[in-house]
Design a protein around this motif. Structure first.
Motif, PDB file in Angstrom:
ATOM      1  N   TRP A 205       0.841  -1.196   0.000  1.00 36.99           N
ATOM      2  CA  TRP A 205       0.000   0.000   0.000  1.00 36.99           C
ATOM      3  C   TRP A 205       0.873   1.241   0.000  1.00 36.99           C
TER       4      TRP A 205
ATOM      5  N   TRP B 165      -3.708   3.205  -0.254  1.00 36.15           N
ATOM      6  CA  TRP B 165      -4.161   2.680  -1.538  1.00 36.15           C
ATOM      7  C   TRP B 165      -3.325   1.463  -1.912  1.00 36.15           C
ATOM      8  N   SER B 166      -3.966   0.437  -2.408  1.00 31.33           N
ATOM      9  CA  SER B 166      -3.263  -0.779  -2.805  1.00 31.33           C
ATOM     10  C   SER B 166      -2.286  -0.501  -3.935  1.00 31.33           C
TER      11      SER B 166
ATOM     12  N   CYS C  72      -2.246   3.386  -9.762  1.00 33.49           N
ATOM     13  CA  CYS C  72      -3.083   2.629  -8.823  1.00 33.49           C
ATOM     14  C   CYS C  72      -4.408   3.323  -8.534  1.00 33.49           C
TER      15      CYS C  72
ATOM     16  N   GLY D  59      -4.967  -3.408 -12.447  1.00 33.86           N
ATOM     17  CA  GLY D  59      -5.458  -4.336 -11.432  1.00 33.86           C
ATOM     18  C   GLY D  59      -5.590  -3.667 -10.074  1.00 33.86           C
ATOM     19  N   HIS D  60      -4.589  -2.910  -9.686  1.00 33.90           N
ATOM     20  CA  HIS D  60      -4.662  -2.209  -8.402  1.00 33.90           C
ATOM     21  C   HIS D  60      -5.680  -1.086  -8.445  1.00 33.90           C
TER      22      HIS D  60
ATOM     23  N   ARG E 270      -8.424  -1.018 -10.138  1.00 26.64           N
ATOM     24  CA  ARG E 270      -9.754  -1.617  -9.996  1.00 26.64           C
ATOM     25  C   ARG E 270     -10.030  -2.005  -8.548  1.00 26.64           C
ATOM     26  N   TRP E 271      -9.037  -2.537  -7.872  1.00 24.64           N
ATOM     27  CA  TRP E 271      -9.186  -2.909  -6.465  1.00 24.64           C
ATOM     28  C   TRP E 271      -9.491  -1.658  -5.622  1.00 24.64           C
ATOM     29  N   ASN E 272      -8.811  -0.554  -5.946  1.00 26.83           N
ATOM     30  CA  ASN E 272      -8.977   0.677  -5.163  1.00 26.83           C
ATOM     31  C   ASN E 272     -10.236   1.449  -5.503  1.00 26.83           C
TER      32      ASN E 272
ATOM     33  N   GLU F   9     -13.034   0.574  -7.911  1.00 25.40           N
ATOM     34  CA  GLU F   9     -14.347   0.004  -8.206  1.00 25.40           C
ATOM     35  C   GLU F   9     -15.258  -0.067  -6.982  1.00 25.40           C
ATOM     36  N   PRO F  10     -14.732  -0.331  -5.776  1.00 26.21           N
ATOM     37  CA  PRO F  10     -15.610  -0.268  -4.595  1.00 26.21           C
ATOM     38  C   PRO F  10     -16.175   1.125  -4.342  1.00 26.21           C
TER      39      PRO F  10
END
Length: 274
Positions: free
Chosen positions: A52, A60-61, A96, A127-128, A130-132, A134-135
């Motif tokens: 992070w 943030w991831s 990210c 990828g990161h 989207r993880w950070n 999209e939620p």
């Protein structure tokens, strides 16, 4: 950051919630900690090791092969929040997603409800992102600059954030090994004068910005004249934002160019023709 601070963060990374109850040490923790320390000693960025990055008051991831957003880029967030509240935000070269995500959360906290789109060419970064993001309800796209962005956004982007690479090719070798050896070249190398990617973005921006919309990007202080000339050549109005007090404790050291479209005109014409 001091060594003892890094050590505390690495220890935190292997500490489980039930450590609060002072349970006996788990041998697995010691093995994991040894691995993390070895990676850091080998020169891997601390953020990659931890998984992070702290940016804009939030974690943030981020991970190996992904650009680590710098603290100076928080100035871009501040500059964005000083503009009229946008309905549509686009975070280009998003990495990210920390820049766009920070702006989105701050705008929501202020009572706005913007839509955020983000895009990057690096699959690992996407990828990161989207993880950070999209939620948070954002849409993340993978591809080269605006080529990955839905065409329905043409002429409708109120705020275009672009943390594009701006390090001149010849200066890459002088960067800290944490950056040049562990971050993707595409996120660092801005060409001969550092403005190659930004030339593409600025040239395309008038067709994507809404009337009165703004493009924000970061540059080095020696690149400001070239960047502002570039902005003006494409019909946008440049404003340069720097820390008001570069010696203050909270100074980031960043330099941001804000390129604003006319309230009507080229951007408005682009919308009518989209």
């Amino acid at each position: 950051m001091f060594a003892e601070d890094e050590a505390a963060l690495l220890l935190e990374a292997v500490t489980r919630p039930d450590h609060a109850a002072r349970r006996p040490a788990d041998p697995t923790d010691a093995v994991l900690l040894e691995d993390l320390v070895a990676r850091r000693v080998a020169g891997e960025p601390l953020e990659h090791v931890l998984g992070w990055v702290a940016f804009g008051g939030r974690r943030w991831s981020v991970g190996p092969g992904v650009f680590v957003p710098r603290r100076r880029t928080e100035l871009m967030v501040a500059a964005a929040l000083a503009l009229p509240a946008p309905a549509t935000v686009l975070d280009l070269c998003c990495g990210c997603g920390a820049v766009g995500g920070s702006v989105l959360l701050a705008l929501r906290a202020a009572g706005s409800a913007p839509v955020l789109h983000a895009s990057d060419v690096e699959p690992a970064a996407v990828g990161h992102a989207r993880w950070n993001l999209e939620p948070l309800g954002a849409a993340v796209h993978e591809g080269d600059l605006l080529g990955a962005v839905p065409s329905i956004l043409r002429g409708r982007v109120d705020l275009l954030l672009c943390n594009a690479p701006y390090v001149p090719t010849g200066a890459i070798a002088t960067m800290p090994p944490e950056a040049r050896d562990h971050e993707p070249a595409v996120a660092l190398d801005g060409g001969t004068d550092g403005l190659d990617v930004l030339r593409r973005v600025v040239a395309a921006a008038p067709g994507w910005l809404a009337p009165g919309g703004s493009l924000l990007f970061e540059v080095g202080t020696d690149q400001v004249p070239g960047a502002t000339n570039l902005v003006e050549a494409h019909g946008l109005r440049p404003t340069v934002v720097t820390d008001e007090d570069p010696d203050a404790d909270d100074a980031t050291g960043g330099t941001v160019v804000v390129a604003t479209s006319d309230t009507a005109g080229r951007a408005g014409s682009a919308r009518a023709g989209s």
